[in-house]
Write a protein that holds these residues in place. Structure first.
Motif, PDB file in Angstrom:
ATOM      1  N   PHE A  25      -5.070  -0.238  -7.207  1.00 40.37           N
ATOM      2  CA  PHE A  25      -6.461  -0.137  -6.771  1.00 40.37           C
ATOM      3  C   PHE A  25      -6.545   1.048  -5.818  1.00 40.37           C
ATOM      4  O   PHE A  25      -5.915   1.030  -4.751  1.00 40.37           O
ATOM      5  N   SER A  26      -7.285   2.071  -6.202  1.00 39.96           N
ATOM      6  CA  SER A  26      -7.322   3.313  -5.433  1.00 39.96           C
ATOM      7  C   SER A  26      -8.580   3.398  -4.573  1.00 39.96           C
ATOM      8  O   SER A  26      -9.676   3.080  -5.025  1.00 39.96           O
ATOM      9  N   ILE A  27      -8.377   3.815  -3.326  1.00 33.54           N
ATOM     10  CA  ILE A  27      -9.471   4.116  -2.411  1.00 33.54           C
ATOM     11  C   ILE A  27      -9.315   5.589  -2.046  1.00 33.54           C
ATOM     12  O   ILE A  27      -8.311   5.984  -1.450  1.00 33.54           O
ATOM     13  N   VAL A  54      -5.671   6.040  -0.327  1.00 34.99           N
ATOM     14  CA  VAL A  54      -4.607   5.041  -0.317  1.00 34.99           C
ATOM     15  C   VAL A  54      -4.662   4.282  -1.643  1.00 34.99           C
ATOM     16  O   VAL A  54      -5.732   4.152  -2.252  1.00 34.99           O
ATOM     17  N   THR A  55      -3.510   3.828  -2.092  1.00 36.96           N
ATOM     18  CA  THR A  55      -3.427   3.017  -3.309  1.00 36.96           C
ATOM     19  C   THR A  55      -2.825   1.666  -2.959  1.00 36.96           C
ATOM     20  O   THR A  55      -1.745   1.598  -2.363  1.00 36.96           O
ATOM     21  N   ILE A  56      -3.544   0.593  -3.325  1.00 28.95           N
ATOM     22  CA  ILE A  56      -3.042  -0.764  -3.114  1.00 28.95           C
ATOM     23  C   ILE A  56      -2.467  -1.259  -4.441  1.00 28.95           C
ATOM     24  O   ILE A  56      -3.148  -1.212  -5.477  1.00 28.95           O
ATOM     25  N   ALA A  78       0.847  -1.196   0.000  1.00 26.93           N
ATOM     26  CA  ALA A  78       0.000   0.000   0.000  1.00 26.93           C
ATOM     27  C   ALA A  78       0.881   1.243   0.000  1.00 26.93           C
ATOM     28  O   ALA A  78       1.943   1.273   0.621  1.00 26.93           O
ATOM     29  N   GLU A  79       0.434   2.267  -0.711  1.00 27.29           N
ATOM     30  CA  GLU A  79       1.113   3.568  -0.725  1.00 27.29           C
ATOM     31  C   GLU A  79       0.107   4.651  -0.350  1.00 27.29           C
ATOM     32  O   GLU A  79      -1.015   4.633  -0.861  1.00 27.29           O
ATOM     33  N   PRO A  80       0.457   5.564   0.567  1.00 30.53           N
ATOM     34  CA  PRO A  80       1.782   5.756   1.161  1.00 30.53           C
ATOM     35  C   PRO A  80       2.132   4.772   2.271  1.00 30.53           C
ATOM     36  O   PRO A  80       3.250   4.763   2.752  1.00 30.53           O
TER      37      PRO A  80
END
Length: 252
Positions: free
Chosen positions: A71-73, A33-35, A21-23
């Motif tokens: 995958f963006s949340i 968050v981006t997975i 996950a980023e960041p």
């Protein structure tokens, strides 16, 4: 020797993809968050699954260089917290799921369910030398089942320890030993309850740990001291020689 990735694919074996996950895997409530899921080159698609749901949470095509997908949340809440796995699709089969990624959501307001912000302290101090043992102590005056220690910018998952009651205080001691330069950085700790392990309290105040190599400065100081002693010795010898020469002149 272990088989290479092309050999595994020829055998019809799909290695597990990597997930991160980023960041980071600890996300403040309401933040994005981006997975990421990464597999072998030329994967056809990637699927993200959340434990506790029967259908895939999302499916995405790969992005350049065609070995991973994101995958963006946009707005993380308690609903998105949990354990995630991802898989990639090549040929006619899906790969084995990745190792789990725990997505943790930290409260941002004191009026939340976990109102008390824990305290983080360090012993013997925030500046240490390599090879020493450092203890990071996380404490709270309110009931806590688990403490988590997170390092800013670290790729690995936060450290998690069960709390223990010490004179009315809940606490956990995170020991780092032996300390290396890689341990240096900014740490925060969180508290959570066993009834909702993916929901975290507000973070503690940040604690900066500095790991300094004292060897080089000590060698420099020793070298300077040796140089001074050598210079004094030369001066004393010179003075002794000059006094001896003066006596010889006086006798003659």
């Amino acid at each position: 020797m272990a088989p290479t990735l092309p050999a595994l694919l020829c055998l019809g074996i799909h290695p597990k993809p990597n997930i991160w996950a980023e960041p980071g895997s600890v996300v403040p409530w309401g933040s994005p968050v981006t997975i990421w899921c990464q597999g072998p080159p030329n994967a056809k698609s990637f699927s993200l699954n959340k434990e506790g749901t029967s259908a895939p949470w999302n499916t995405q095509p790969p992005v350049e260089p065609w070995d991973k997908a994101n995958f963006s949340i946009l707005n993380v809440t308690e609903q998105e917290a949990g354990r995630y796995h991802c898989s990639h699709f090549i040929g006619v089969n899906w790969s084995e799921p990745s190792e789990p990624l725990e997505l943790l959501v930290a409260e941002q307001k004191p009026a939340g369910r976990l109102r008390d912000r824990p305290c983080l302290s360090v012993w013997p101090g925030p500046s240490v030398g390599p090879g020493e043992t450092v203890t990071l102590l996380c404490q709270s005056g309110n009931r806590t089942d688990t403490f988590l220690l997170s390092k800013e910018g670290a790729a690995h998952r936060p450290l998690r320890l069960r709390s223990r009651d010490q004179d009315g205080w809940y606490q956990a001691e995170f020991s780092l030993s032996p300390v290396t330069a890689a341990h240096g950085g900014t740490y925060r700790c969180y508290r959570s309850l066993s009834t909702d392990p993916y929901l975290l309290s507000q973070p503690s105040e940040p604690l900066a740990l500095a790991v300094s190599d004292y060897t080089v400065p000590n060698l420099i100081r020793m070298g300077l001291a040796a140089s001074v002693l050598l210079l004094l010795g030369i001066l004393l010898c010179q003075a002794w020689h000059d006094r001896g020469g003066a006596r010889d002149v006086a006798r003659s």
